[in-house]
Design a protein around this motif. Structure first.
Motif, PDB file in Angstrom:
ATOM      1  N   ALA A   1       0.820  -1.206   0.000  1.00 49.84           N
ATOM      2  CA  ALA A   1       0.000   0.000   0.000  1.00 49.84           C
ATOM      3  C   ALA A   1       0.857   1.261   0.000  1.00 49.84           C
ATOM      4  CB  ALA A   1      -0.929   0.001   1.223  1.00 49.84           C
ATOM      5  N   THR A   2       1.981   1.217   0.719  1.00 48.95           N
ATOM      6  CA  THR A   2       2.830   2.405   0.838  1.00 48.95           C
ATOM      7  C   THR A   2       3.711   2.619  -0.376  1.00 48.95           C
ATOM      8  OG1 THR A   2       2.881   2.161   3.249  1.00 48.95           O
ATOM      9  CG2 THR A   2       4.588   3.520   2.246  1.00 48.95           C
ATOM     10  N   LEU A   3       4.457   1.587  -0.778  1.00 54.25           N
ATOM     11  CA  LEU A   3       5.452   1.747  -1.833  1.00 54.25           C
ATOM     12  C   LEU A   3       4.848   1.735  -3.229  1.00 54.25           C
ATOM     13  CD1 LEU A   3       8.287  -0.533  -0.384  1.00 54.25           C
ATOM     14  CD2 LEU A   3       7.949   1.923  -0.109  1.00 54.25           C
ATOM     15  N   ARG A   4       3.838   0.924  -3.443  1.00 54.60           N
ATOM     16  CA  ARG A   4       3.266   0.815  -4.790  1.00 54.60           C
ATOM     17  C   ARG A   4       2.147   1.816  -5.039  1.00 54.60           C
ATOM     18  NH1 ARG A   4       2.770  -2.092  -9.342  1.00 54.60           N
ATOM     19  NH2 ARG A   4       0.695  -2.610 -10.114  1.00 54.60           N
ATOM     20  N   HIS A   5       1.343   2.113  -4.007  1.00 52.94           N
ATOM     21  CA  HIS A   5       0.167   2.955  -4.218  1.00 52.94           C
ATOM     22  C   HIS A   5       0.214   4.270  -3.444  1.00 52.94           C
ATOM     23  CE1 HIS A   5      -1.850  -0.360  -6.314  1.00 52.94           C
ATOM     24  NE2 HIS A   5      -1.399  -1.156  -5.361  1.00 52.94           N
ATOM     25  N   GLY A   6       1.255   4.474  -2.626  1.00 47.71           N
ATOM     26  CA  GLY A   6       1.345   5.714  -1.864  1.00 47.71           C
ATOM     27  C   GLY A   6       0.223   5.903  -0.865  1.00 47.71           C
ATOM     28  N   GLU A   7      -0.313   4.808  -0.323  1.00 51.36           N
ATOM     29  CA  GLU A   7      -1.443   4.856   0.608  1.00 51.36           C
ATOM     30  C   GLU A   7      -1.026   4.263   1.957  1.00 51.36           C
ATOM     31  OE1 GLU A   7      -4.491   5.985   0.505  1.00 51.36           O
ATOM     32  OE2 GLU A   7      -4.845   6.491  -1.608  1.00 51.36           O
ATOM     33  N   PHE A   8      -0.208   5.009   2.694  1.00 48.67           N
ATOM     34  CA  PHE A   8       0.258   4.514   3.983  1.00 48.67           C
ATOM     35  C   PHE A   8      -0.907   4.297   4.949  1.00 48.67           C
ATOM     36  CE2 PHE A   8       2.043   5.621   8.303  1.00 48.67           C
ATOM     37  CZ  PHE A   8       2.685   4.413   8.495  1.00 48.67           C
ATOM     38  N   GLU A   9      -1.889   5.214   4.943  1.00 46.01           N
ATOM     39  CA  GLU A   9      -3.014   5.074   5.855  1.00 46.01           C
ATOM     40  C   GLU A   9      -3.842   3.837   5.536  1.00 46.01           C
ATOM     41  OE1 GLU A   9      -5.270   8.646   6.086  1.00 46.01           O
ATOM     42  OE2 GLU A   9      -3.782   9.696   7.306  1.00 46.01           O
TER      43      GLU A   9
END
Length: 337
Positions: free
Chosen positions: A63-71
């Motif tokens: 979610a963080t590295l591929r989609h930029g969605e840390f939350e």
């Protein structure tokens, strides 16, 4: 409506993929532990917990590295912790042959209390991010930096150390019959399959967020969380049916401690600095704290998780899902869009 149905179907297929990959990974991890003769503390607190929590860790990284969605990744971790606390023990207790499932003083007073400390430390980490690294814009927002991420990781080190002190006199012996090369191969294959499955879960959560016009992390708390928690459910149910209730509940708490103190900080360490919105984080952590209080109260009462208490946990999780559905359709405004 067709898109929503397709996204739910994607989530179901991805869950099956995660379950299969987790089965391979956990079996190979057990083989590696036996083959290398690692101490019980390493096998229980690190290998077993990391094996069953690998889907959650991968969900944060994907979610963080591929989609930029840390939350979204944080939502998956918190949702998984709620699922592990309310659904897994309840289903395991109902699946057990006896009337309910015994807990035990050590589980309640050591594992559960340290888990509570893990919840508090993660909330403190997010609070410090907002206080010392504020971001411009509407609402309270802040950056979780690498130094802040080290705080929960150090606490997990303390957790492993306390486990080591309890088992310092027990040394494992290597099993020469274990094929280490084959075990490492299946470990790698299991991890690769988990990555593919988690990618599908994250894609479904993002798609559902777009379809309903709500933050994707709300769907991460259900779709990704439930899909990634399936391995924990099977481990706990198997342990309960085989007459090992303490193992069943210890797996739940150990997995949650790993998720909160390792999975979330690792996402920060890999990506560098990650932003969080306090208005999104607080309701998530608030329900997790509520679930923790209910879980602790129930397992402490008579040191037994009865069938009636198991149904209580399931009803509470149902209310959790209803709240998320109300948020998704705009009927509740606890979480701002």
């Amino acid at each position: 409506m067709f898109d929503v149905a397709a996204l739910l179907a994607l989530a179901a297929v991805a869950t099956a993929v995660v379950w299969k990959g987790s089965t391979w990974l956990e079996e190979s991890a057990d083989g590696l532990a036996a083959g290398y003769g690692v101490p019980a503390v390493v096998q229980g607190a690190i290998i077993a917990a990391a094996g069953s929590s690998m889907p959650e860790l991968v969900s944060v990284l994907v979610a963080t590295l591929r989609h930029g969605e840390f939350e979204l990744g944080v939502g998956a971790i918190v949702g998984s912790a709620v699922f592990n606390l309310l659904v897994v023990p309840a289903v395991a207790a109902l699946a057990a042959d006896s009337d309910g499932m015994s807990t035990g003083a050590e589980l309640v007073y050591k594992e559960a209390l340290f888990y509570m400390l893990a919840v508090a430390s993660l909330l403190l980490t997010f609070s410090l991010a907002v206080i010392y690294n504020p971001l411009d814009g509407p609402g309270l927002r802040g950056d979780v930096t690498r130094p802040l991420a080290l705080f929960p990781l150090v606490l997990y080190g303390l957790y492993v150390f306390t486990q080591y002190l309890d088992t310092a006199d027990h040394e494992g012996e290597a099993d020469p019959d274990v094929d280490l090369g084959r075990a490492w191969l299946w470990f790698g294959l299991g991890l690769a399959v988990i990555v593919v499955g988690v990618e599908g879960l994250v894609q479904a959560a993002l798609g559902l967020g777009d379809a309903f016009g709500t933050p994707a992390f709300l769907w991460g708390m259900t779709v990704v969380a439930a899909g990634s928690s399936i391995p924990d459910a099977f481990v706990s149910i198997t342990a309960a049916r085989s007459g090992r209730p303490s193992v069943s509940l210890a797996n739940v708490l150990g997995s949650n401690v790993f998720d909160l103190l390792v999975a979330v900080p690792v996402g920060v360490l890999v990506a560098g600095t990650l932003a969080i919105t306090f208005a999104h984080i607080v309701p998530m952590m608030g329900f997790l704290i509520l679930a923790t209080i209910v879980f602790f109260t129930i397992v402490r009462t008579d040191m037994l998780l009865s069938e009636r208490e198991a149904w209580t946990l399931l009803v509470l999780y149902g209310l959790f899902v209803v709240w998320l559905l109300l948020e998704s359709v705009g009927a509740s405004d606890i979480v701002p869009t």
